[in-house]
Design an enzyme around this catalytic site. Structure first.
Site, mmCIF file in Angstrom:
data_model
loop_
_atom_site.group_PDB
_atom_site.id
_atom_site.type_symbol
_atom_site.label_atom_id
_atom_site.label_comp_id
_atom_site.label_asym_id
_atom_site.label_seq_id
_atom_site.Cartn_x
_atom_site.Cartn_y
_atom_site.Cartn_z
ATOM 1 N N CYS A 62 0.805 -1.229 0.000
ATOM 2 C CA CYS A 62 0.000 0.000 0.000
ATOM 3 C C CYS A 62 0.832 1.270 0.000
ATOM 4 O O CYS A 62 0.291 2.354 -0.140
ATOM 5 C CB CYS A 62 -0.907 0.008 1.219
ATOM 6 N N CYS A 89 -0.670 -4.952 7.381
ATOM 7 C CA CYS A 89 -0.406 -3.761 8.191
ATOM 8 C C CYS A 89 0.318 -4.161 9.480
ATOM 9 O O CYS A 89 1.202 -3.441 9.958
ATOM 10 C CB CYS A 89 -1.699 -3.036 8.510
HETATM 11 FE FE1 FES Z 1 -1.182 0.308 4.408
HETATM 12 FE FE2 FES Z 1 -2.558 -0.767 6.300
HETATM 13 S S1 FES Z 1 -3.231 -0.317 4.331
HETATM 14 S S2 FES Z 1 -0.472 -0.311 6.323
#
Ligand code: FES
Length: 121
Positions: A34, A103
């Site tokens: 992400c 995450c």
């Molecule tokens: Fe990026 Fe959770 S979506 S760390």
């Protein structure tokens, strides 16, 4: 996707946020999934984590994971910290949605990276 109360508690009122003064261990990791970023700083004395703080530019799950992980490790030995996995953090948070597992991996990687840097001196 529903977050547990523990996740929301740690997201709304994160513990150990910031940078440790006189840190002797630090690491920043970015998530390939992400693009979010997490930094851990620690002061380690006699192989005990005396202080640990984080800064996370990321989602609620990343902030909750770092807050929980730092609470679990403050006062613990370096050996204990190396044994802690993202699964332990997820359990302590009462679970994370499947698409948010990565995450919590950030927290594990940031902690292990900081300790590796510490060991390298
Ligand atoms: Fe990026 Fe959770 S979506 S760390």
């Amino acid at each position: 996707m529903i977050y547990t109360d523990k996740v929301m508690e740690n997201f709304n009122n994160p513990q150990n946020m910031g940078v440790v003064e006189n840190a002797n261990a630090a690491y920043t990791v970015g998530s390939p999934e992400c693009g979010d970023i997490m930094e851990m700083t620690m002061r380690i004395e006699n192989d005990v984590i005396e202080d640990i703080k984080f800064r996370t530019f990321g989602c609620a799950a990343a902030i909750a994971s770092s807050s929980m992980a730092t609470q679990m490790l403050k006062g613990k030995s370096v050996a204990d910290a190396l044994k802690m996995t993202n699964d332990d953090v997820i359990k302590a948070l009462g679970g994370l949605p499947a698409q948010k597992i990565h995450c919590s991996v950030l927290a594990e990687e940031a902690i292990k990276g900081a300790i590796e840097n510490y060991k390298k001196g």
